[in-house]
Design a protein around this motif. Structure first.
Motif, mmCIF file in Angstrom:
data_model
loop_
_atom_site.group_PDB
_atom_site.id
_atom_site.type_symbol
_atom_site.label_atom_id
_atom_site.label_comp_id
_atom_site.label_asym_id
_atom_site.label_seq_id
_atom_site.Cartn_x
_atom_site.Cartn_y
_atom_site.Cartn_z
ATOM 1 N N UNK A 15 44.382 30.505 39.475
ATOM 2 C CA UNK A 15 45.529 30.320 39.996
ATOM 3 C C UNK A 15 46.310 29.427 40.884
ATOM 4 N N UNK A 16 46.247 27.964 41.359
ATOM 5 C CA UNK A 16 46.403 26.972 41.385
ATOM 6 C C UNK A 16 46.777 25.921 40.281
ATOM 7 N N UNK B 207 46.623 37.134 38.230
ATOM 8 C CA UNK B 207 46.170 36.655 37.443
ATOM 9 C C UNK B 207 44.357 36.416 38.214
ATOM 10 N N UNK B 208 43.960 37.959 37.493
ATOM 11 C CA UNK B 208 42.676 36.915 38.165
ATOM 12 C C UNK B 208 41.132 35.945 37.568
ATOM 13 N N UNK C 145 36.778 21.795 38.329
ATOM 14 C CA UNK C 145 37.529 21.721 40.196
ATOM 15 C C UNK C 145 37.445 22.917 40.495
ATOM 16 N N UNK C 146 36.087 23.231 41.654
ATOM 17 C CA UNK C 146 36.897 24.227 42.249
ATOM 18 C C UNK C 146 37.464 24.343 43.505
ATOM 19 N N UNK D 131 36.702 29.523 39.299
ATOM 20 C CA UNK D 131 36.987 30.602 40.401
ATOM 21 C C UNK D 131 38.933 31.311 40.177
ATOM 22 N N UNK D 132 39.131 31.878 41.505
ATOM 23 C CA UNK D 132 39.874 33.111 41.535
ATOM 24 C C UNK D 132 41.339 32.041 41.955
ATOM 25 N N UNK D 133 41.202 31.308 42.896
ATOM 26 C CA UNK D 133 41.819 30.101 43.619
ATOM 27 C C UNK D 133 42.558 29.533 42.551
#
Length: 296
Positions: free
Chosen positions: A236-237, A243-244, A150-151, A231-233
């Motif tokens: 965090x989701x 956090x990065x 999942x991106x 990735x970041x998003x």
């Protein structure tokens, strides 16, 4: 310069799609406008108007000047004053509310299969991102594989092709998967957000809340045994906090969606590797950890 009146519908549609992919959200005048000249002219006009008004005030008798009016005369003057014209307010884009989130939950829960969920997302019209996207980008690959990747959200290539991880980012992901003996036909590829945001911007918290029921239902229906988060998003989701991806990568965590709990590992997004090739070493370590968990 070619005018839009000289273009065929197909040519005009292609041009609009090109601008949309470039992040253009507003169309301006066809002819250039010198705003500096307009400002100077308006400033000069205001100066002349103020000078004329001052001259008229100086020519009035002292008893007729505004400063000399008191009591009933001042009130009478104020009552006869012509109201200023109302300043038109630009129309605002509708902001999604709790009702939109509730309808997203209802649409997601009503889907009994991935095919029904895809149809529900395509029919959903209460997210602003859908209005600017060319395509709804749904999952692609093998749902029965037990592996889901999942991106964050579709980019311009995904939006054009209607499939996740297209273009250069998709090619990089293909190489990442091939390095551990996988390919896109043996996993299920998806994104948190099914529509490309204008200009590839980060979705707002409200837009994210509206899309959340769809990806959570997608996980529940696909029933993956392992998740790879990119990735970041997306990190965090699913994991929460600020956090990065460099702080959360490489560590297995459990993700709970409804009655489903799935072990997940986060790593860098393919775009991160394209932008900073030195990051490939960290991604390779994460991929090896993911492969070891699959084989275990």
């Amino acid at each position: 310069m070619i005018s839009s009146n000289d273009m065929s519908p197909a040519e005009l549609a292609a041009l609009l799609h090109f601008h949309a992919e470039a992040g253009v959200e507003w169309l301006l005048e066809e002819a250039p406008v010198d705003r500096f000249a307009e400002f100077s002219a308006a400033k000069a006009a205001r100066g002349n108007g103020m000078g004329q008004a001052l001259q008229k005030t100086q020519d009035l008798p002292a008893s007729d000047t505004p400063r000399a009016r008191t009591g009933r005369d001042a009130g009478h003057a104020a009552g006869n004053r012509t109201p200023a014209a109302a300043v038109p307010i630009a129309p605002q884009m509708a902001i999604p509310d709790e009702q939109a989130i509730a309808e997203a939950r209802q649409a997601a829960q009503s889907a009994g299969s991935l095919g029904e969920l895809k149809a529900a997302i395509e029919a959903f019209s209460h997210c602003n991102l859908r209005n600017s996207a060319r395509n709804t980008v749904f999952a692609d690959g093998d749902p029965a594989s037990g592996i889901m990747i999942i991106g964050p959200m579709p980019n311009g290539d995904d939006d054009r092709d209607g499939a996740p991880f297209s273009g250069k980012q998709g090619q990089m992901l293909d190489r990442m998967l091939a390095a551990i003996g996988l390919d896109r036909s043996t996993v299920l590829l998806s994104n948190v957000i099914p529509w490309r945001p204008p200009g590839n911007r980060v979705p707002s918290p409200r837009e994210t809340d509206i899309c959340r029921p769809f990806i959570e239902r997608q996980i529940a229906l696909a029933q993956p045994k392992h998740l790879l988060i990119l990735g970041n998003f997306a990190g965090r989701f699913f994991f929460g906090g600020n956090e990065t991806i460099h702080q959360v990568r490489g560590t297995w965590r459990d993700i709970k969606t409804g009655d489903t709990t799935v072990p997940a590992l986060a790593t860098l997004h393919p775009q991160d590797l394209l932008s900073a090739p030195a990051s490939k070493r960290m991604a390779w370590q994460d991929l090896l950890a993911f492969k070891a968990r699959l084989l275990g």
